[in-house]
Structures are given as structure tokens and as C-alpha cells.
Design a protein around this motif. Structure first.
Motif, PDB file in Angstrom:
ATOM      1  N   ALA A 195       0.847  -1.191   0.000  1.00  0.00           N
ATOM      2  CA  ALA A 195       0.000   0.000   0.000  1.00  0.00           C
ATOM      3  C   ALA A 195       0.881   1.238   0.000  1.00  0.00           C
ATOM      4  O   ALA A 195       1.865   1.314   0.753  1.00  0.00           O
ATOM      5  CB  ALA A 195      -0.918  -0.008   1.213  1.00  0.00           C
ATOM      6  N   HIS A 196       0.508   2.232  -0.821  1.00  0.00           N
ATOM      7  CA  HIS A 196       1.296   3.474  -0.894  1.00  0.00           C
ATOM      8  C   HIS A 196       0.406   4.595  -1.406  1.00  0.00           C
ATOM      9  O   HIS A 196      -0.731   4.368  -1.865  1.00  0.00           O
ATOM     10  CB  HIS A 196       2.506   3.280  -1.818  1.00  0.00           C
ATOM     11  CG  HIS A 196       2.134   2.881  -3.221  1.00  0.00           C
ATOM     12  ND1 HIS A 196       1.859   3.794  -4.216  1.00  0.00           N
ATOM     13  CD2 HIS A 196       1.972   1.647  -3.785  1.00  0.00           C
ATOM     14  CE1 HIS A 196       1.557   3.159  -5.334  1.00  0.00           C
ATOM     15  NE2 HIS A 196       1.618   1.845  -5.095  1.00  0.00           N
ATOM     16  N   GLU A 197       0.919   5.822  -1.360  1.00  0.00           N
ATOM     17  CA  GLU A 197       0.192   6.959  -1.905  1.00  0.00           C
ATOM     18  C   GLU A 197       0.119   6.817  -3.428  1.00  0.00           C
ATOM     19  O   GLU A 197       1.094   6.426  -4.066  1.00  0.00           O
ATOM     20  CB  GLU A 197       0.908   8.261  -1.538  1.00  0.00           C
ATOM     21  CG  GLU A 197       1.036   8.504  -0.046  1.00  0.00           C
ATOM     22  CD  GLU A 197       1.888   9.722   0.273  1.00  0.00           C
ATOM     23  OE1 GLU A 197       2.234  10.450  -0.679  1.00  0.00           O
ATOM     24  OE2 GLU A 197       2.213   9.931   1.453  1.00  0.00           O
ATOM     25  N   ALA A 198      -1.064   7.131  -3.992  1.00  0.00           N
ATOM     26  CA  ALA A 198      -1.216   7.040  -5.443  1.00  0.00           C
ATOM     27  C   ALA A 198      -0.263   8.004  -6.138  1.00  0.00           C
ATOM     28  O   ALA A 198      -0.002   9.108  -5.658  1.00  0.00           O
ATOM     29  CB  ALA A 198      -2.657   7.349  -5.838  1.00  0.00           C
ATOM     30  N   GLU A 199       0.265   7.588  -7.285  1.00  0.00           N
ATOM     31  CA  GLU A 199       1.286   8.357  -7.981  1.00  0.00           C
ATOM     32  C   GLU A 199       0.822   9.754  -8.368  1.00  0.00           C
ATOM     33  O   GLU A 199       1.633  10.688  -8.436  1.00  0.00           O
ATOM     34  CB  GLU A 199       1.743   7.608  -9.241  1.00  0.00           C
ATOM     35  CG  GLU A 199       2.593   6.374  -8.974  1.00  0.00           C
ATOM     36  CD  GLU A 199       1.760   5.164  -8.601  1.00  0.00           C
ATOM     37  OE1 GLU A 199       0.523   5.293  -8.489  1.00  0.00           O
ATOM     38  OE2 GLU A 199       2.343   4.074  -8.410  1.00  0.00           O
ATOM     39  N   HIS A 200      -0.486   9.936  -8.627  1.00  0.00           N
ATOM     40  CA  HIS A 200      -0.954  11.252  -9.087  1.00  0.00           C
ATOM     41  C   HIS A 200      -1.109  12.267  -7.956  1.00  0.00           C
ATOM     42  O   HIS A 200      -1.313  13.446  -8.210  1.00  0.00           O
ATOM     43  CB  HIS A 200      -2.297  11.101  -9.804  1.00  0.00           C
ATOM     44  CG  HIS A 200      -3.431  10.760  -8.888  1.00  0.00           C
ATOM     45  ND1 HIS A 200      -3.760   9.469  -8.568  1.00  0.00           N
ATOM     46  CD2 HIS A 200      -4.312  11.545  -8.207  1.00  0.00           C
ATOM     47  CE1 HIS A 200      -4.795   9.458  -7.746  1.00  0.00           C
ATOM     48  NE2 HIS A 200      -5.156  10.708  -7.509  1.00  0.00           N
ATOM     49  N   MET A 201      -1.006  11.819  -6.698  1.00  0.00           N
ATOM     50  CA  MET A 201      -1.145  12.728  -5.570  1.00  0.00           C
ATOM     51  C   MET A 201       0.085  13.626  -5.447  1.00  0.00           C
ATOM     52  O   MET A 201       1.216  13.194  -5.690  1.00  0.00           O
ATOM     53  CB  MET A 201      -1.337  11.939  -4.268  1.00  0.00           C
ATOM     54  CG  MET A 201      -2.589  11.085  -4.223  1.00  0.00           C
ATOM     55  SD  MET A 201      -4.102  12.062  -4.283  1.00  0.00           S
ATOM     56  CE  MET A 201      -3.942  13.063  -2.806  1.00  0.00           C
ATOM     57  N   ALA A 202      -0.169  14.902  -5.060  1.00  0.00           N
ATOM     58  CA  ALA A 202       0.935  15.849  -4.884  1.00  0.00           C
ATOM     59  C   ALA A 202       1.854  15.368  -3.768  1.00  0.00           C
ATOM     60  O   ALA A 202       1.393  15.018  -2.679  1.00  0.00           O
ATOM     61  CB  ALA A 202       0.381  17.245  -4.565  1.00  0.00           C
TER      62      ALA A 202
END
Length: 429
Positions: A195-202
Motif C-alpha cells: 500500500a502506498h500513496e497514489a502516484e498522481h497525488m501531490a
């Protein structure tokens, strides 16, 4: 007669007489045959029906008949369209144009009036069949798209998650299964899940990914042990994302036999809800409609969007209701309107059940564009029993609807006016 002519003439006349006698029966036979054929033809003609005269062609049909097409014998030849004058062709084209515009204007008016007879926040369930249940996405895809394209493998992945929106301490469950083209189970193994932050998130990538475990032991959310369906549980608040707000992605690598490939799940996470539903509902019959006032504790002021579902007594989906207004801080009420004419037209069996209420604070800018509230899953409120005559059959009215209706009516009037003028534009004979 001379002496030289006597014997010769007698024998000659005898020969001519014999020829004449031979010809008499032949002539009589030909005459009898001719008389018999003539009498037979007359009898046949008497047995035939009398021929009807050809119909007179209508004057308009002459102009409509295509040029160069042969008609039946005796028919009047049709006039070709090219024989019409340029002015006549222009008049016909103008009439056809305004006739089509009038039909289109009437259809636009009728469809708009029909579509807006209920308010936007109170609509029949048949208009939104995909919104009558909370989102629990399920999809299938080839485990290996290349192998599926080559025809060397028919293994499919079946992927499902029990929610998309996660708030505060909530968890989400993911399931992974492998099957063939006949939907028969195939061996399945989750090699890794992160699980990780989505790539498109700032600013994405600042935090390290968090590994997740998938199992088939009938524990930690897994429904049945050993059924080939692997389940993984993800709780962002306790697995490294307590202060994060936005889209989280879970990358998963799956293996079945010799085939292996990657897939993913997405969730939208809000660490702290901006407002909370209290489950208290106030029920009021007013202005010919049924209003359900749901109490909300607002922590952040702003524009809130709330949606819910209504079922009839038998559990059949009846209506989708919504709210979209500004709310100040403190204890507030969200008005969910069940429009009177909708009740009259659909005739649901009372009491109605309000269920699956979800909402969010809409943000003017930024990503994500919302802060989520905790969803009220399942039944929330059951109404009292009513009769249909207690509700109004009047259509919804608003300044916006009247403005659009008036504009569409103007289009109809203008098209009718132009068509009437085109029809009246007929030259004197």
C-alpha cells in the motif's frame, strides 16, 4: 368455233370442270373452319370479365412521380421534379426545413418537461440503478494479458473490494481469486502486496510503502478457509497513513502456475470526518411531500453532499434522495425530500425504509476534492404509513425550470410561425 377448235375445246373444258369440282369441297371446308373459330372466340370473350377503365391520376401524383419511370399502358406520364420552377423548389425546401425544426422543438420541450417533473434531489430508482447500492467494485481481467492474447493461457483474475471510501478507523477488505474461462477455480497465490500513496497525488513517494498480507485461512476478514479466495485487510489509520488524505493504492502481484502479473486496488481515505451522522431522523409531511430531516454534527462548515436510498415495504428500491447545500458548524439537519408526485406516480407500499446514507464535504480546490463522512450502512429509519391521496400530484416548480421551459416554448412558437408563413407562401394559379 372453227373445226380445229372443237375436239380440243371439249376435252379442255372437261379437264377444267374436274378441277373446279375438286376445289369446291376445299373452299367449303375452309369456310366452315373459319366460322367455327370465330364462334369459339366470341364465346371466350363472353366468359371474360369486363375490363375496368384505368384510374385517373391525381394531380399531386404527377409531381411526385419519379422521372423516367415507365407506367402501365394508357397511364399519364408523371412530371419530373426538374419541371418544377426554382421558386417552387425553394418553397418546398423551406416548408420541409421548418417542419423538421418544429418537430425537434416540440420533442425538446416534451422531453425536458418530462425529465424535470420531479426535483433533482428526489428521483425514481429506475433512473439510477447503479446508485441504489453502495460501491463494492468487482472486476475480472486476464492474469497475463499477453498470454491471453497469444492463446497460451485463459487464467482470469477476479478482484473485489468491499468499499471505496474509507474514513478514520475504518478498514477495507480486498479479495483475489484465479479462475479459468469456465469460471473454474485455479491455483492462486499473492506473491506481494504493498500500500502506498497514489502516484498522481501531490508529493507522492515521500512515504515508504506498507506491505499487506493476503490469506485463505478463514481469518481476519477471509470468509471461508481453503476456498481459493485470498483476502487482505487494510486499515490506513493503523498502517502508516493516519495523517494522509487522498487516494491510496495497493499494488498486488499474483501467480497462478507459471503465470504471474501485477494488478492494483484504489481507495479514497479521509483521516478525520468533517461531520458525523447521528442517526436521528425527524419525519414531516409538508407541502404534499414527505421530508426526512437527518441530524448531523458539523465540525467544518461548508457545502455538504448527502445521498441515501429508499426501499418500499417489500425491500424493493423506490427512490434515490440527496442533499446539496451549505451547512454551518454545530448540530444541523439535512433535509431529504421524498417528492409527492414521485410517490403518487410510483405508488410504493408504505412504510418506506431509509438506508445506506453517505456524505462528504465538497472542497473548492485541491486533490482530493472532498472530505468523507462515515457512511451509515444498512437501515437508518422506517417511515410511518401513509395513503397516496395525502401527497400532491403537482409537478416540481422552480425559477430555473420555468426559465428553460419558456425558452423551449419560444422555439416551438417561432418554428410554428415560420412553418405557417412557408405554407401560406403559395403563388396564385
Amino acid at each position: 368455233m372453227t373445226p380445229d377448235d372443237g375436239p380440243a375445246s371439249s376435252s379442255s373444258w372437261l379437264r377444267r370442270g374436274r378441277w373446279f369440282l375438286a376445289l369446291v369441297p376445299l373452299v367449303l371446308g375452309v369456310g366452315v373452319l373459319f366460322w367455327w373459330q370465330a364462334s369459339e372466340g366470341a364465346e371466350a370473350q363472353e366468359g371474360l370479365p369486363e375490363a375496368s377503365p384505368l384510374p385517373e391520376p391525381e394531380p399531386g401524383a404527377l409531381a411526385r412521380a419519379p422521372a423516367g419511370r415507365a407506367g402501365p399502358p394508357g397511364a399519364v406520364e408523371a412530371a419530373a421534379p426538374s419541371l418544377l420552377s426554382p421558386e417552387a423548389r425553394e418553397r418546398e425546401a423551406r416548408r420541409e426545413l421548418w417542419q423538421k425544426r418544429l418537430e425537434r422543438a416540440r420533442a425538446s420541450l416534451e422531453s425536458y418537461v418530462a425529465a424535470t417533473r420531479y426535483p433533482p434531489e428526489s428521483r425514481p430508482s429506475r433512473e439510477h440503478p447503479d446508485q441504489m447500492e453502495l460501491a463494492e467494485p468487482e472486476r475480472t481481467r486476464p492474469l497475463s494479458p499477453k498470454a491471453a492474447q497469444d492463446g497460451t493461457s485463459d487464467v482470469q483474475l477476479r478482484l473485489k473490494q468491499d468499499k471505496v471510501f474509507v474514513v478514520g478507523e475504518e478498514s477495507v477488505f480486498f479479495t483475489v481469486a484465479c479462475e479459468d474461462s469456465r469460471r473454474e477455480p485455479r491455483p492462486c497465490e499473492v506473491v506481494s502486496a504493498v500500500a502506498h500513496e497514489a502516484e498522481h497525488m501531490a508529493g507522492a513517494g515521500g512515504a515508504a510503502g506498507v506491505p499487506l498480507a493476503f490469506g485463505d485461512r478463514g481469518q481476519d476478514g477471509d470468509a471461508v478457509a481453503g476456498d481459493g479466495v485470498l483476502t487482505g485487510r487494510f486499515q490506513p489509520s493503523r498502517q502508516g497513513f493516519a495523517m494522509f488524505s487522498g487516494t491510496l493504492r495497493v499494488d498486488v502481484r499474483v501467480r497462478s502456475g507459471s503465470q504471474e502479473d501485477a494488478t492494483f486496488f484504489d481507495v479514497l481515505y479521509t483521516p478525520a470526518p468533517p461531520a458525523t451522522f447521528t442517526r436521528r431522523v425527524r419525519e414531516v409531511l409538508e407541502a404534499g411531500s414527505l421530508d426526512l430531516y437527518l441530524t448531523v454534527q458539523v465540525r467544518k462548515a461548508g457545502r455538504y453532499v448527502v445521498s441515501a436510498r429508499l426501499d418500499d415495504e417489500g425491500g424493493v428500491p423506490f427512490s434515490a434522495v440527496s442533499f446539496n447545500e451549505e451547512l454551518p458548524e454545530g448540530v444541523q439537519e439535512v433535509r431529504l425530500n421524498v417528492f409527492g408526485k414521485l410517490i403518487r406516480d410510483e405508488s410504493p407500499t408504505f412504510p418506506l425504509t431509509l438506508r445506506d446514507v453517505e456524505g462528504f464535504l465538497l472542497k473548492e480546490m485541491g486533490d482530493p476534492d472532498r472530505e468523507l463522512m462515515v457512511t451509515l450502512r444498512g437501515p437508518v429509519h422506517t417511515t410511518r404509513e401513509y395513503t397516496l391521496h395525502q401527497f400532491s400530484s403537482a409537478e416540481w416548480r422552480s425559477p430555473e425550470r420555468e426559465r428553460y421551459t419558456n425558452e423551449l416554448q419560444k422555439d416551438v412558437v417561432e418554428a410554428q410561425k415560420q412553418l405557417d408563413a412557408a405554407l401560406a407562401d403559395t403563388p396564385a394559379p
